[in-house]
Enzyme design. Structure first.
Site, PDB file in Angstrom:
ATOM      1  N   LEU A   1      36.297  45.814  43.765  1.00 55.30           N
ATOM      2  CA  LEU A   1      36.035  44.872  42.673  1.00 55.30           C
ATOM      3  C   LEU A   1      37.080  43.759  42.687  1.00 55.30           C
ATOM      4  O   LEU A   1      38.271  44.016  42.540  1.00 55.30           O
ATOM      5  CB  LEU A   1      36.060  45.594  41.326  1.00 55.30           C
ATOM      6  CG  LEU A   1      34.961  46.636  41.089  1.00 55.30           C
ATOM      7  CD1 LEU A   1      35.173  47.338  39.744  1.00 55.30           C
ATOM      8  CD2 LEU A   1      33.576  45.984  41.126  1.00 55.30           C
ATOM      9  N   SER A   2      36.608  42.526  42.845  1.00 54.53           N
ATOM     10  CA  SER A   2      37.513  41.379  42.881  1.00 54.53           C
ATOM     11  C   SER A   2      37.601  40.675  41.537  1.00 54.53           C
ATOM     12  O   SER A   2      38.430  39.787  41.352  1.00 54.53           O
ATOM     13  CB  SER A   2      37.031  40.375  43.931  1.00 54.53           C
ATOM     14  OG  SER A   2      35.794  39.807  43.531  1.00 54.53           O
TER      15      SER A   2
ATOM     16  N   MET B   1      42.276  45.674  45.193  1.00 55.82           N
ATOM     17  CA  MET B   1      43.497  45.665  45.999  1.00 55.82           C
ATOM     18  C   MET B   1      44.439  44.584  45.487  1.00 55.82           C
ATOM     19  O   MET B   1      44.045  43.440  45.308  1.00 55.82           O
ATOM     20  CB  MET B   1      43.185  45.469  47.486  1.00 55.82           C
ATOM     21  CG  MET B   1      42.474  44.191  47.851  1.00 55.82           C
ATOM     22  SD  MET B   1      42.252  44.097  49.649  1.00 55.82           S
ATOM     23  CE  MET B   1      41.757  42.373  49.805  1.00 55.82           C
TER      24      MET B   1
ATOM     25  N   CYS C   1      42.501  39.587  57.330  1.00 50.74           N
ATOM     26  CA  CYS C   1      42.473  40.440  56.143  1.00 50.74           C
ATOM     27  C   CYS C   1      41.308  41.419  56.196  1.00 50.74           C
ATOM     28  O   CYS C   1      41.458  42.602  55.884  1.00 50.74           O
ATOM     29  CB  CYS C   1      42.385  39.578  54.882  1.00 50.74           C
ATOM     30  SG  CYS C   1      42.316  40.531  53.348  1.00 50.74           S
TER      31      CYS C   1
ATOM     32  N   CYS D   1      43.001  32.877  49.302  1.00 47.10           N
ATOM     33  CA  CYS D   1      43.325  33.530  48.028  1.00 47.10           C
ATOM     34  C   CYS D   1      44.805  33.469  47.681  1.00 47.10           C
ATOM     35  O   CYS D   1      45.166  33.369  46.508  1.00 47.10           O
ATOM     36  CB  CYS D   1      42.827  34.975  48.024  1.00 47.10           C
ATOM     37  SG  CYS D   1      43.760  36.102  49.106  1.00 47.10           S
TER      38      CYS D   1
END
Length: 350
Positions: A12-13, A37, A93, A189
């Site tokens: 979940l971002s 994360m 990533c 990000c």
């Protein structure tokens, strides 16, 4: 097909895509946990993600991957620029963090699979997991997944790949998710202002950023550059040169700390050599193959031939010359809607 009794960790971002991915899987009866994360002390998306997990009634965990992210992504990002290459931190990533360290952490929480909100489709054919373009061509993210191995792909679910972005937003709105109209993040990000030069200057490696010479292809000095990290192949703006005509970065030479300037026609080339190659439908390339290739995330596919080369590398020859083939970027191959594989651009074939 994944058995419903298996536990799935949903990444979940805090955005609409991952939130709806969790909802879609919950509706199908999967046993879910939500995980976010943490990759930076300055970047916190857990508040929105926690709200989504609470809304869906699933357990929620924050996984601290700050150290792993620095070692694998940030350090690589800076080093690539210092070496005159243009990195792709999202590809790094995905390989090492999202579908590397995060999968391992999810397994420690008892999860058998990890799900994300990415726009791609993963299907099993004859015991082999394939990656296919998303139903929404405009949102397709398969370019970023060329490096995933079979051992990783068999643990991944990407439900959003079967929907368009508009459909995903509509689902989010229908079920009352606050993130249904949340603006998408387009930048790297960990560099929210998209100024990578300023970011690298704030790292420990700042002392390695040295001014040097702009030169033409014959070695004639044209001016002084600020440091290799500020330039990329094909760049025209921000050079600060008065040449009497448009000048473009056609090469970067880290050994001499030089940025080579030339005409626009000189940034078009017919091929490249790629290293660190991975293939998805098969293990290795034995013979030349006709494909469509992309040399960066935002470009369209172009017809090309991929040819086995030395030491596991491959040569890619395009039907039409490509603009600004850039060392450090990824070249990715397709046959129709199937992702064939890809690699890191090591050198240019002129």
């Amino acid at each position: 097909m994944v058995k419903m009794s298996k536990k799935v960790a949903v990444g979940l971002s805090g955005g609409v895509d991952s939130s709806v991915a969790a909802y879609l899987l919950k509706e199908k009866g999967y046993d879910l946990i939500g995980i976010t994360m943490k990759v930076s002390c300055d970047l916190d998306v857990s508040e929105d993600a926690k709200k989504v997990a609470d809304k869906l009634g699933i357990p929620y965990y924050v996984i601290d991957l700050t150290e792993e992210f620095k070692n694998k992504v940030i350090d690589n990002f800076a080093e690539e620029y210092l070496q005159g290459r243009t990195p792709n931190p999202c590809a790094v990533c995905n390989k090492h963090i999202k579908f590397g360290a995060l999968i391992q952490k999810a397994k420690e929480l008892g999860a058998d699979y990890i799900a994300t909100g990415h726009y791609a489709r993963i299907e099993e054919h004859n015991g082999r997991f394939l990656v296919l373009n998303a139903k929404d061509d405009k949102k397709d993210q398969t370019y970023m997944f060329y490096s995933l191995t079979q051992d990783v792909l068999k643990h991944i679910l990407m439900p959003c790949g079967e929907y368009t972005k508009d459909q995903i937003r509509e689902i989010a709105k229908k079920i009352g998710l606050e993130v249904h109209n949340k603006k998408e993040s387009m930048d790297i990000c960990f560099i929210p202002d998209n100024d990578h030069g300023k970011y690298i200057k704030g790292l420990e490696c700042r002392d390695r950023i040295k001014p040097g010479n702009f030169v033409d292809k014959d070695g004639k000095i044209l001016g002084t550059h600020k440091g290799l990290i500020y330039y990329t192949i094909g760049q025209r703006k921000g050079l600060g040169l008065s040449l009497g005509k448009p000048g473009f970065v056609i090469d970067i030479n880290p050994e001499r700390n030089e940025v080579v300037i030339g005409d626009e026609e000189e940034i078009f080339n017919e091929g490249l050599i790629a290293k660190e190659v991975n293939f998805i439908p098969f293990d290795s390339l034995e013979n030349p193959m006709e494909v469509e290739a992309k040399i960066r995330y935002s470009t369209t596919k172009s017809k090309a031939t991929i040819i086995p080369y030395d030491d596991g590398k491959i040569k890619v020859m395009f039907k039409d010359k490509q603009r600004a083939i850039t060392k450090g970027q990824r070249v990715v191959f397709y046959i129709q809607d199937m992702l064939v594989g890809g690699g890191t651009i090591e050198s240019i074939v002129k």
